[in-house]
Scaffold this active site. Structure first.
Site, PDB file in Angstrom:
ATOM      1  N   ARG A   3      38.118  35.190  32.024  1.00 23.98           N
ATOM      2  CA  ARG A   3      37.110  35.423  32.915  1.00 23.98           C
ATOM      3  C   ARG A   3      36.883  36.982  33.186  1.00 23.98           C
ATOM      4  O   ARG A   3      37.709  37.298  34.139  1.00 23.98           O
ATOM      5  CB  ARG A   3      37.043  34.602  34.103  1.00 23.98           C
ATOM      6  N   ASP A  42      39.184  31.731  47.303  1.00 17.57           N
ATOM      7  CA  ASP A  42      38.979  32.969  46.545  1.00 17.57           C
ATOM      8  C   ASP A  42      37.848  33.870  47.065  1.00 17.57           C
ATOM      9  O   ASP A  42      37.148  33.505  47.863  1.00 17.57           O
ATOM     10  CB  ASP A  42      39.212  32.932  44.945  1.00 17.57           C
TER      11      ASP A  42
END
Length: 523
Positions: free
Chosen positions: A142, A431
């Site tokens: 990603r 996150d």
């Protein structure tokens, strides 16, 4: 160009980075401006809708995407972690079907960490053989999103765009090796908002493949559906990427953050505490139904989103409760039609896998059989009213929820500036995506003077009083004073303001650049 990229790439590969950057730079700027224009239109009262000019694409029942490569045919569990050596070692032993090596929300983008991440990815890429067996992790990466830059490298006096830096480096180091070994370079595309952005990514990948001498179209992608704008354009996004795309994935908390970023100014779109509503609510069920329906209609795998829970705790009961919550969530997704799901913690891989395996065993088909059979959906129409309906969300805004949001944001930002890309707080894995949601909820409650269930009303004074308590707690836990001060400033300035930043990560990155490389070795 003088940066960590010089340590990874040779002269020809660096030239490829520069050429790809130059070719897409102006269009990228236009796309980011288009985001701002749309935000202003929604603020003025406009509603998001499916584009009229692409109606023919949505109403054509015949087109389908290209079949997936062999090692992306079995995706019951995709484990997403930071791209670190420790995480890679753990992932390969879990039996996950895919490792999503994250360079975005889970990794602090300093030069040393990015260089190390690419070396770790290369080490794993060299071992991938295209094996389609269940439990043999396929590598996916990603990269960072369209809105981010790589300020450590410049092209023609301007910062390099982060997606170009991440993608071209990954392809340069690993594209041919992966292809030669029977696999291929596979990416997760983050935070897309429109089909035009998908076209930019597709063109960027084509240029990179050409500049690096790779086979055209060898880079296959999956798309994280984590913006409310993209939910209205999934057919178009798949059509643009139809020769590359292999899956759509529900990024649930980023999606809620995007919703707040889009509609947060409107008082009738206020949301309750994050943990008070589930994916079974009409608001989120409509979003995931669109993903599943579109995927099955066009021959793409639908991947469910992660539950941000850690598979550990101080007592055996807490582990059992976490496992039960995750199992219920995945059982819901398997029944809804998802083909697999993300996990964020290695210990949750078998928990995530079981409901999907049980479903496939029970009905006697797997994802590939379902894709070959196709769907019988009459049109690509989106229920816009359902996507915007937050009126029936259970729960309320509470002082406890406000304190939890503030604590998670402050704790995470302080750790992020010290080099920690993820942390576990009160059993939740945080996150940058979950922190963006936390600070936007604080901002929305502040903007509308939210009265909490316990009685107090959100105000700058209340925020400061609670923040003072949380700062004292972090000091007692040993937080570095200068980083804590930066975290307080970042958070407060994004909450007590008429116009919040679209992405707090952009402002945090600017602070990170001023601070230099964190001393800690955490990733």
């Amino acid at each position: 160009m003088d940066s960590y990229l010089n340590h990874l790439l040779d002269a020809d590969q660096l030239a490829a980075v520069e050429s790809v950057e130059r070719a897409g730079r102006e269009e990228r700027k236009s796309l980011l401006n288009a985001r701002k224009e749309q935000s202003r239109a929604v603020l003025a009262g406009a509603e998001l809708a499916q584009p009229e000019e692409t109606r023919a694409i949505r109403e054509d029942p015949h087109w389908r995407v290209a079949p997936p490569p062999a090692d992306l045919t079995y995706r019951l569990v995709e484990l997403a972690t930071p791209a670190t050596a420790e995480a890679a070692k753990g992932v390969l032993a879990t039996g996950a079907d895919v490792w999503v090596a994250d360079l975005e929300d889970m990794l602090v983008p300093t030069q040393r960490r990015l260089e190390t991440a690419h070396r770790v990815i290369s080490d794993v890429a060299a071992t991938r053989t295209g094996d389609a067996r269940p439990g043999v992790p396929t590598l996916m990466v990603r990269p960072r999103g369209l809105h981010l830059v790589e300020a450590h490298a410049q092209v023609d006096g301007e910062p390099l765009s982060a997606p170009v830096a991440d993608v071209v480096t990954f392809l340069a180091l690993n594209g041919q090796i992966l292809a030669d070994n029977g696999s291929g370079p596979y990416l997760y595309m983050p935070k897309l908002e429109t089909w035009q952005e998908a076209a930019w990514w597709d063109a960027m990948l084509g240029r990179a493949e050409e500049a690096l001498g790779l086979s055209p179209g060898c880079t296959r992608v999956s798309v994280l559906v984590e913006t409310v704008q993209a939910a209205y354009q999934l057919e178009e996004i798949l059509h643009v990427l139809r020769e590359r795309v292999t899956g759509l994935t529900a990024g649930r908390w980023d999606y809620v953050f995007s919703y707040l970023r889009t509609y947060g100014q409107r008082p009738d779109h206020a949301l309750p505490d994050r943990d008070s509503f589930t994916m079974n609510t009409r608001f989120l069920r409509a979003y995931t139904d669109v993903i599943v329906r579109t995927c099955h209609r066009r021959g793409v795998q639908a991947i469910g989103g992660p539950v941000a829970l850690a598979a550990s705790g101080p007592f055996d009961e807490s582990v059992a409760m976490t496992h039960a919550r995750v199992h219920r969530d995945k059982a819901r997704e398997s029944k809804q039609g998802f083909d697999g799901a993300w996990a964020l913690h290695p210990g949750l891989v078998p928990v995530v896998r079981t409901p999907f395996e049980d479903r496939d065993r029970r009905v006697g088909t797997d994802a590939q059989e379902r894709l070959r059979e196709g769907g019988e959906v009459p049109s690509g129409t989106v229920d816009a009213a359902a996507l915007r309906d937050v009126s029936s969300l259970p729960g309320s805004a509470t002082l406890t929820g406000m304190r939890t949001a503030l604590r998670s944001a402050l704790t995470y930002l302080t750790g992020w500036l010290a080099g920690e890309g993820t942390l576990t707080l009160q059993g939740h894995i945080e996150d940058f995506g979950t922190v963006e949601l936390a600070r936007m909820q604080l901002w929305q409650w502040m903007t509308h003077g939210q009265r909490f269930a316990e009685g107090p009303t959100m105000s700058p004074l209340l925020l400061d009083r609670v923040m003072e308590d949380e700062v004292a707690l972090l000091r007692r836990r040993g937080a570095r004073e200068e980083l804590l001060a930066h975290a307080v400033t970042l958070l407060r300035e994004s909450v007590v303001t008429d116009e919040p930043p679209a992405f707090l990560s952009v402002r945090a990155y600017e602070v990170l650049l001023r601070l230099g490389e964190p001393v800690t070795e955490a990733a």
